[in-house]
Enzyme design. Structure first.
Site, PDB file in Angstrom:
ATOM      1  N   ASP A  45       0.799  -1.222   0.000  1.00  0.00           N
ATOM      2  CA  ASP A  45       0.000   0.000   0.000  1.00  0.00           C
ATOM      3  C   ASP A  45       0.838   1.281   0.000  1.00  0.00           C
ATOM      4  OD1 ASP A  45       0.956   0.152   2.621  1.00  0.00           O
ATOM      5  OD2 ASP A  45      -0.859  -0.733   3.452  1.00  0.00           O
ATOM      6  N   ARG A  59       1.197   7.043   0.255  1.00  0.00           N
ATOM      7  CA  ARG A  59       0.460   5.990   0.993  1.00  0.00           C
ATOM      8  C   ARG A  59      -0.951   5.963   0.435  1.00  0.00           C
ATOM      9  NH1 ARG A  59      -2.410   2.733   3.165  1.00  0.00           N
ATOM     10  NH2 ARG A  59      -2.149   1.861   5.259  1.00  0.00           N
ATOM     11  N   ASP A  64      -5.421  -1.026   3.449  1.00  0.00           N
ATOM     12  CA  ASP A  64      -4.308  -1.461   4.296  1.00  0.00           C
ATOM     13  C   ASP A  64      -3.939  -2.874   3.877  1.00  0.00           C
ATOM     14  OD1 ASP A  64      -2.437  -1.913   6.294  1.00  0.00           O
ATOM     15  OD2 ASP A  64      -3.568  -0.794   7.781  1.00  0.00           O
ATOM     16  N   THR A  65      -2.679  -3.064   3.531  1.00  0.00           N
ATOM     17  CA  THR A  65      -2.196  -4.392   3.147  1.00  0.00           C
ATOM     18  C   THR A  65      -1.318  -4.947   4.257  1.00  0.00           C
ATOM     19  OG1 THR A  65      -0.252  -3.508   2.029  1.00  0.00           O
ATOM     20  CG2 THR A  65      -2.243  -3.795   0.704  1.00  0.00           C
ATOM     21  N   GLU A  67       1.702  -6.138   6.519  1.00  0.00           N
ATOM     22  CA  GLU A  67       3.018  -5.519   6.664  1.00  0.00           C
ATOM     23  C   GLU A  67       4.142  -6.445   6.187  1.00  0.00           C
ATOM     24  OE1 GLU A  67       3.845  -2.564   7.497  1.00  0.00           O
ATOM     25  OE2 GLU A  67       1.972  -1.732   8.276  1.00  0.00           O
ATOM     26  N   ARG A 110       4.029  10.942   4.816  1.00  0.00           N
ATOM     27  CA  ARG A 110       3.734  10.341   3.522  1.00  0.00           C
ATOM     28  C   ARG A 110       2.500  11.018   2.916  1.00  0.00           C
ATOM     29  NH1 ARG A 110       3.509   4.080   5.299  1.00  0.00           N
ATOM     30  NH2 ARG A 110       1.939   5.058   6.677  1.00  0.00           N
TER      31      ARG A 110
END
Length: 381
Positions: A45, A59, A64-65, A67, A110
């Protein structure tokens, strides 16, 4: 507070008062900065792009992917796959359009944006592949509905994080627990070996169910936002299935334990009966041996008595014969003594009988004893 909650709180505070948590830059009238050029992909992401000639970390908003870059945590489930998928969508040199929401920067500096390639929202494309989940960090909600719809599509297709054939996913963990519990047989076996085997299987299934349930339950406060989001979606249905399976498995185990105990008692009783039978057989053999020994002792005693009787009879015969011999010898000695003691016989000339002697014993020819003077006689007695 969870990672998700902290991010929501930080962004909410920044939206109300400009603090050091984020920086807010006024968007263009159309909400976009126009074209950007992809330089590289950091993870599922996050990308680096050239924006207005400046290298910028972007970002992706409302996605949300798992980690892959957290220094204090292992790579999360499908994290590498999410990165690879984003790399396949956004290759170095690709031209994309960035569109923004209320807050332009996150707490790490970001740039927060929706990334469009060929008029397709990459944020949603990642979610549709099941490699990311929709997240809402107020006040940025511009792309949330589209990303959420893509996530629901992935759920319907059992893709990525919603797949049941990928060991680390929430559905796979839940299915493993549920399938193991559902596969248990309600039939209680008849033999001890089969009961022990079934009990081992049931106990293992319960252990797996507990472990998976604990792991899944911990996702509610996990830093794994993607897995936590999937669990939130599936929690109610999976919890009901697992609890139902655990109750059934527990009931089966209780029956098996009871059967095992009953079989143990049967085994003990059989062993006791075998011991009693063996003891009876041993007692019978011993009694027979004792009877035989008594019979042998009686036979020996009888034989000894017979030998004694025979010996006694022989001794008595010998003694009787000896006594008879002794009597004969005594009689012979007595006769000899009488003979020796008798006076010597004087020869007398036979006397002619007178025909008319007047004797009282006519025709007598035995020994005669004469009266003094020799004139009369009588038979000697």
């Amino acid at each position: 507070m969870s990672h998700f909650g902290k991010m929501v709180l930080c962004l909410a505070v920044v939206s109300l008062a400009a603090t050091a948590c984020t920086q807010v830059a006024p968007p263009r009238a159309d909400g976009s900065d126009g074209e950007a050029t992809i330089i590289r992909v950091i993870d599922g992401d996050t990308v680096v792009a050239a924006v207005s000639g400046k290298e910028t970390t972007v970002r992706l908003l409302n996605i949300d992917t798992p980690e892959t870059k957290a220094p204090d945590r292992p790579v999360q489930c499908l994290g590498n796959e999410a990165t690879t998928f984003t790399e396949s969508l956004l290759r170095p040199g690709d031209k994309v359009n960035l569109e923004y929401d209320v807050t332009r920067l996150d707490q790490y500096g970001r740039t927060l944006a929706g990334v469009y390639k060929d008029k397709s929202l990459v944020n949603a494309d990642i979610a549709a592949a099941g490699l990311g989940v929709a997240v809402l960090f107020e006040p940025n909600d511009r792309f949330y509905a589209e990303v959420l719809a893509a996530q629901e599509e992935a759920e319907e297709n059992s893709a990525g994080l919603f797949a049941t054939n990928i060991e680390c996913t929430v559905p796979a963990m839940a299915d493993t627990a549920v399938e193991g519990l559902s596969a248990l047989s309600d039939t209680v076996p008849a033999t001890a070996a089969d009961v022990d085997s079934s009990l081992t299987v049931v106990t293992a299934a319960i252990a797996v169910g507990k472990a998976k349930s604990k792991t899944l339950g911990a996702l509610a406060d996990s830093s794994d936002v993607a897995a936590s989001a999937v669990w939130a979606v599936k929690k109610v249905s999976y919890t009901a299935l697992i609890n139902s399976g655990m109750e059934r498995a527990t009931t089966i185990r209780t029956k098996l334990v009871a059967k095992q105990a009953a079989l143990v008692e049967v085994k003990k009783e059989k062993a006791a009966e075998a011991a009693r039978t063996k003891a009876k057989a041993k007692a019978k053999i011993q009694a027979k041996a004792e009877a035989q020994a008594r019979a042998e002792r009686i036979a020996v005693a009888q034989a000894e008595a017979e030998r004694t009787a025979v010996a006694k009879a022989a001794a008595e015969r010998k003694a009787a014969a000896q006594r008879a011999a002794e009597r004969e010898a005594a009689a012979a000695r007595a006769a000899e003594r009488r003979r020796q003691a008798a006076p010597p016989t004087t020869y007398r000339a036979p006397v002619k009988e007178k025909k008319d002697s007047g004797g009282s014993y006519p025709g007598y020819t035995g020994p005669r004893c004469y009266a003094p003077g020799g004139q009369s006689w009588k038979p000697c007695t």
